[in-house]
Enzyme design. Structure first.
Site, PDB file in Angstrom:
ATOM      1  N   GLY A 215      34.934  46.585  31.410  1.00  0.00           N
ATOM      2  CA  GLY A 215      36.432  46.349  30.929  1.00  0.00           C
ATOM      3  C   GLY A 215      36.652  44.712  30.842  1.00  0.00           C
ATOM      4  N   ILE A 216      37.650  44.361  31.577  1.00  0.00           N
ATOM      5  CA  ILE A 216      38.149  42.834  31.416  1.00  0.00           C
ATOM      6  C   ILE A 216      37.892  42.387  32.848  1.00  0.00           C
ATOM      7  CG2 ILE A 216      39.589  43.157  29.282  1.00  0.00           C
ATOM      8  CD1 ILE A 216      41.978  43.319  31.464  1.00  0.00           C
ATOM      9  N   GLY A 217      37.965  40.735  32.645  1.00  0.00           N
ATOM     10  CA  GLY A 217      38.082  40.176  33.874  1.00  0.00           C
ATOM     11  C   GLY A 217      36.821  39.399  34.392  1.00  0.00           C
ATOM     12  N   ILE A 219      34.152  39.946  36.303  1.00  0.00           N
ATOM     13  CA  ILE A 219      33.042  40.521  36.561  1.00  0.00           C
ATOM     14  C   ILE A 219      32.313  41.054  34.962  1.00  0.00           C
ATOM     15  CG2 ILE A 219      31.777  42.820  37.350  1.00  0.00           C
ATOM     16  CD1 ILE A 219      33.406  42.582  39.797  1.00  0.00           C
ATOM     17  N   GLU A 238      36.178  51.823  26.276  1.00  0.00           N
ATOM     18  CA  GLU A 238      37.642  52.132  26.032  1.00  0.00           C
ATOM     19  C   GLU A 238      38.388  51.074  25.677  1.00  0.00           C
ATOM     20  OE1 GLU A 238      39.768  51.701  30.426  1.00  0.00           O
ATOM     21  OE2 GLU A 238      38.319  53.449  30.022  1.00  0.00           O
ATOM     22  N   GLY A 336      39.804  55.001  32.640  1.00  0.00           N
ATOM     23  CA  GLY A 336      38.688  55.582  32.039  1.00  0.00           C
ATOM     24  C   GLY A 336      37.566  55.638  32.866  1.00  0.00           C
TER      25      GLY A 336
END
Length: 431
Positions: A215-217, A219, A238, A336
């Site tokens: 995803g984002i961020g 990490i 996703e 997701g």
């Protein structure tokens, strides 16, 4: 009538276009960075004329004044994933939250379980054949564009033309509003020492030739930072953000070893900066598809060596993962995570990973807990969890007993909480 004449006949101002909205209508809003703010603002201006208009969408960035208390009789929000701009309304009971896997949202529209009166879209200008791209967000908006009775589109030259199953023809639009405004952006998050270490630990699980979902961020960006010694990586995710670009430019991500869609980055939406939007514009290496395809666990599993990396808010000593709420307080949504955890678990050589900081509130509380906070939602069950990673290490819980899981999770908790967690585990007869 050719498509260009058809397009010209449908042009309207935003104020004119939103007059197609009636009291009692249910409206899909193009989510994420595609939030059609010009149309939304025009609709909110009509508030005195409207009652019980329902807006349904995933997380949106930017303007969402329809959730303000003064509009409670005019508009109501049903959240499929809760964003910061709607979180207060959901938790104060002025908006509703639908827990649902991202892969299954489109079926709500297609099967008529949620019947849409209007879809508000944010599109690129039409190409030479009259097709507009859904740009930075295909997700469940493709299904909305095909099932809503009325489709109103905000047409913007700043919206990138993304490729794949990502187009809507002018003939499917009922009104078009031409704008020239910036597409909403999401700035990159600064990495911390904690997220850097988590990223390093996750990267140690990734082998050359793997296909990644993340995803984002902080990490995900940290994971990408520690992949610079890898090769032949692929992407089936996703969504993605700016961090992917650098590894593509360095040749680390080339998608050549993918068993599904070789040579292609496959995604459903992006959240990022203008630099990312320019990168995806007309870029043949990237294919956008609806979430019903990208997130389908049976599709995900067709990627050999699929590594799914997802975050969490809490994990208990049995392996139950909460990632959508803080106790009863809804924070986000299922999204997701389970789609990819299950898909990667069934991938040949796949690894489902939950990456979580060991603490919150500047180290004051442990995210590894004896039991989840009362009211917390279990998003990934203990039967689905495999790898769990913190800044203190990585453990694999698959096939492990409760006793073995408790020992493993305590080992990657912050050491200052070990004694407390061990005492709680003994009290519950886990140790």
């Amino acid at each position: 009538m050719n498509w260009l004449d058809d397009y010209k006949s449908k042009r309207a101002t935003a104020d004119e276009a939103v007059k197609l909205i009636k009291s009692g209508d249910r409206i899909h809003v193009h989510p994420g960075c595609a939030n059609p703010e010009t149309l939304i603002k025009a609709m909110v201006k009509r508030a005195p004329e409207l009652e019980n208009v329902e807006l349904i969408h995933l997380l949106t960035l930017g303007y969402a004044d329809y959730v303000l208390p003064q509009y409670s009789k005019n508009f109501h929000h049903r959240a499929l994933f809760v964003g910061a701009n709607c979180r207060e309304a959901v938790n104060e009971g002025r908006a509703d939250f639908i827990p649902i896997f991202l892969s299954e949202i489109s079926s709500l529209y297609r099967q008529g379980k949620i019947k849409l009166d209007v879809a508000l879209l944010h599109l690129s200008p039409p190409d030479a054949h009259g097709f507009c791209s859904l740009g930075v967000g295909i997700e469940n908006t493709k299904a909305a564009s095909e099932t809503a009775k009325i489709v109103i589109a905000q047409i913007n030259p700043n919206m990138p033309r993304t490729l794949g199953d990502s187009f809507v023809h002018v003939s499917k639009l009922d009104a078009v509003v031409e704008v020239d405004t910036p597409v909403v952006e999401l700035p990159r998050v600064r990495m911390t020492e904690q997220t850097r270490k988590i990223g390093e630990n996750v990267a140690s699980l990734i082998e050359d030739g793997s296909t990644l979902q993340m995803g984002i961020g902080g990490i995900p960006d940290a994971v990408l930072y520690y992949l610079k010694d890898k090769k032949d990586l692929g992407i089936h995710t996703e969504m993605f953000s700016d961090g992917i670009m650098e590894l593509v430019e360095q040749g680390i991500i080339n998608n050549e070893k993918k068993s599904l869609h070789p040579g292609k980055i496959v995604s459903s939406f992006i959240l990022g900066t203008r630099k990312l939007y320019d990168f995806v514009n007309n870029n043949p290496i990237i294919e956008f598809h609806p979430s019903e395809y990208v997130n389908d666990p049976f599709i995900v599993a067709q990627n050999d060596n699929m590594i799914a990396i997802n975050s969490a808010i809490q994990i208990d000593l049995t392996g139950q993962v909460c990632s959508d709420s803080m106790g009863r307080h809804i924070f986000s949504g299922i999204g997701g995570q389970v789609d990819f955890i299950r898909g990667s678990a069934r991938s040949k050589g796949g690894k489902p990973v939950i990456a979580i900081p060991s603490t919150a509130k500047d180290g004051a509380i442990s995210r590894v807990v004896p039991t989840l906070t009362e009211g917390a939602g279990v998003v990934t069950s203990r039967g689905d969890v495999h790898y769990v990673v913190t800044e203190f290490g990585a453990v694999d819980l698959f096939g492990k007993s409760i006793r073995e899981r408790a020992k493993a999770l305590i080992s990657i908790a912050d050491p200052k909480f070990h004694e407390q967690l061990e005492a709680a585990a003994r009290k519950m007869n886990y140790l």
